[in-house]
Design a protein around this motif. Structure first.
Motif, PDB file in Angstrom:
ATOM      1  N   ARG A 167       0.862  -1.103  -0.088  1.00 19.27           N
ATOM      2  CA  ARG A 167       0.178   0.064  -0.098  1.00 19.27           C
ATOM      3  C   ARG A 167       0.767   1.279  -0.123  1.00 19.27           C
ATOM      4  NH1 ARG A 167      -3.754  -3.259   2.770  1.00 19.27           N
ATOM      5  NH2 ARG A 167      -2.783  -2.672   5.002  1.00 19.27           N
ATOM      6  N   GLU A 168       2.075   1.226   0.783  1.00 16.12           N
ATOM      7  CA  GLU A 168       2.753   2.229   1.110  1.00 16.12           C
ATOM      8  C   GLU A 168       3.624   2.759  -0.327  1.00 16.12           C
ATOM      9  OE1 GLU A 168       6.308   2.486   3.638  1.00 16.12           O
ATOM     10  OE2 GLU A 168       4.910   2.081   5.134  1.00 16.12           O
ATOM     11  N   ILE A 169       3.951   1.552  -0.967  1.00 16.15           N
ATOM     12  CA  ILE A 169       4.741   1.772  -2.476  1.00 16.15           C
ATOM     13  C   ILE A 169       3.765   2.132  -3.418  1.00 16.15           C
ATOM     14  CG2 ILE A 169       6.397   0.586  -4.071  1.00 16.15           C
ATOM     15  CD1 ILE A 169       7.662  -0.720  -1.586  1.00 16.15           C
ATOM     16  N   ASP A 172      -0.219   4.463  -2.028  1.00 16.75           N
ATOM     17  CA  ASP A 172       0.083   5.622  -1.576  1.00 16.75           C
ATOM     18  C   ASP A 172       1.113   6.675  -2.039  1.00 16.75           C
ATOM     19  OD1 ASP A 172      -1.888   5.028   0.171  1.00 16.75           O
ATOM     20  OD2 ASP A 172      -0.364   4.683   1.888  1.00 16.75           O
ATOM     21  N   ARG A 173       2.232   5.649  -3.044  1.00 19.12           N
ATOM     22  CA  ARG A 173       3.030   6.127  -3.859  1.00 19.12           C
ATOM     23  C   ARG A 173       4.050   7.054  -3.045  1.00 19.12           C
ATOM     24  NH1 ARG A 173       1.976   5.653  -9.585  1.00 19.12           N
ATOM     25  NH2 ARG A 173       1.223   3.463  -9.384  1.00 19.12           N
ATOM     26  N   LYS A 174       4.257   6.374  -1.487  1.00 15.36           N
ATOM     27  CA  LYS A 174       5.099   7.095  -0.746  1.00 15.36           C
ATOM     28  C   LYS A 174       6.597   7.529  -1.613  1.00 15.36           C
ATOM     29  CE  LYS A 174       7.302   6.345   3.816  1.00 15.36           C
ATOM     30  NZ  LYS A 174       7.805   5.244   4.888  1.00 15.36           N
ATOM     31  N   PHE A 175       7.001   6.762  -2.452  1.00 15.03           N
ATOM     32  CA  PHE A 175       8.080   7.103  -3.156  1.00 15.03           C
ATOM     33  C   PHE A 175       7.744   7.777  -4.508  1.00 15.03           C
ATOM     34  CE2 PHE A 175       9.001   3.554  -0.238  1.00 15.03           C
ATOM     35  CZ  PHE A 175       9.563   4.113   0.564  1.00 15.03           C
TER      36      PHE A 175
END
Ligand code: AMP
Ligand code: GLY
Length: 423
Positions: A167-169, A172-175
């Protein structure tokens, strides 16, 4: 020669320091540089991603050689822009820098050419990645495909952690766009080692080895950082391992890139894991390591400019590449709170105590010059490097020198190089 270095960290400080020792260099520039680099180079206020402005500057000043230190401009194609304007430049073109720019590309390359690496799958959607994880073995490693300041890698111990990681990667496109694709990879165990190499398209020559410490806290705890310290050489990286890697990893990688029509000229940084089944590639970088460079270049005897030119001209097989028979340790002094949030602007004391002839170096990573003196201006502030006749001596010297430096909020790891006690 007039030489321009592009970048502003501890790595570029070490490159500038070493380049300045070359009798061939009459004038050094660095864009944008930092307060430490300004000792050897004229710092120019152009950012590393402003390719056209940098090329125009190189033309105007009749720069003979530009050296790109950082990954972002290399992956973005700065070398292609310089070459198109007839400017001499050190580093891979965009079609070769993809070796670092896309983990999916590098994994596929290794698979195709039988270069040892962790087993993996690539995913373009979070849904497919999540479905795959349901039947995966843990721990497992998730990697954002693109550049993420060395932080786009998550080691997940459970399915729950891995789901949150996807989900983060990807969701949510954390990076950022680096997370549009994701590699999911087998977790490897062993000793990590960084091997920096010069590459001229055909020939690859290894520099002395090093080991980084990526986690923020003592005992490899806490968050991943850009790197909290290094030592060189790695006592675990023996001559036999080096010969194995040359035959099965280094030369095959360079040959594979050429076979793909992506001739690589510049630095390949091989991030290796020495596993029970032999060395395997964790990652490729298309540039010098930071803070590996801060322990490797102070031990290099060969003229750095000669090495750069041999890579560009395809004459690396004729270069005598030599390193000192000693050791070096670099301890990064950071601002407390790094890599999450930290304050800047504190006055730094003790810089004048470093004497290179005694084997002590202080490389600036995040500093700025203010009327009152040099102040902290980043998460990683300084890299304190010391040499010694062996790793133990170098480590004792480095920690002695760490005490010379004062600034409010000073934070560092106390166990850089501790692994050598096990040798
Ligand atoms: P990378 O940016 O690919 O080097 O990954 C950052 C760090 O994550 C590495 O230095 C390793 O410590 C760790 N790492 C990456 N891939 C793996 C893997 N397959 N198994 C275990 N650790 C890994
Ligand atoms: N020290 C790791 C890197 O430069 O990516």
């Amino acid at each position: 020669m007039k030489v321009l270095i592009v970048g502003s960290g501890g790595r570029e400080h070490a490159i500038a320091w070493k380049a300045a020792r070359s009798p061939k260099v009459e004038k050094l520039y660095c864009a944008p540089g930092n307060a430490g680099i300004a000792e050897y180079a004229e710092c120019v206020d152009i950012k590393a991603m402003e390719f056209e402005r940098l090329a125009a500057f190189a033309k105007e000043q009749e720069i003979d050689l530009t050296v790109i230190g950082m990954d972002d401009p290399l992956v973005g194609g700065i070398v292609d822009v310089f070459e198109a304007q007839g400017l001499r430049v050190f580093g891979p073109r965009a079609n070769a820098a993809i070796l670092e720019g896309s983990k999916a590309f590098s994994k596929d390359l290794m698979k195709k050419y039988h270069i040892p690496t962790a087993a993996y799958e690539t995913f373009d959607t979070a849904k497919d990645a999540l479905a795959y994880l349901e039947t995966a073995k843990f721990p497992i490693v998730l990697k954002a495909d693109g550049l993420a300041l060395g932080k786009g890698v998550l080691i997940c111990n459970t399915l729950e952690e891995a789901k949150a990681g996807v989900r983060e990667i990807m969701t949510d496109r954390k990076f950022g766009e680096a997370g549009a694709r994701m590699v999911v990879e087998e977790f490897l165990t062993g000793r990590e080692v960084s091997v920096l190499t010069f590459v001229d398209g055909k020939t690859v020559r290894t520099m002395t080895s090093a080991q980084d410490h990526k986690r923020a806290g003592d005992g490899d705890t806490g968050l991943n950082t850009g790197g909290m310290g290094t030592f060189s050489p790695s006592p675990f990286y023996t001559k036999e391992i080096d010969a194995y890697c040359m035959e099965h990893i280094f030369q095959p990688t360079v040959d594979a890139m050429r076979a793909e029509g992506r001739e690589f000229k510049g630095i390949i940084f091989f991030g290796l894991m020495l596993t029970a089944d032999g060395p395997k590639v964790l990652e490729y970088n298309a540039r010098f390591g930071d803070p590996e460079t801060q322990v490797v270049l102070p031990r290099m005897k060969t003229d750095l400019i000669d090495a750069f030119e041999a890579c560009i001209d395809g004459t690396l097989d004729q270069l005598e590449l030599e390193f000192e028979e000693n050791a070096a340790v670099c301890v990064v002094l950071a601002s407390d709170g790094y890599p999450v949030s930290y304050q800047k602007g504190f006055l730094i004391g003790g810089l004048q105590k470093f004497s290179e002839k005694d084997g002590y170096y202080v490389f600036h990573a995040g500093t700025a010059r203010k009327p009152e003196g040099i102040v902290t201006n980043g998460g990683r502030v300084l890299g304190v490097t010391a040499k010694g006749e062996n790793l133990k001596a170098a480590r004792a010297n480095a920690y002695k020198a760490v005490d010379w430096i004062t600034f409010e909020n000073k934070y560092y790891r106390h166990d850089i190089g501790k692994a050598i006690d096990e040798v």
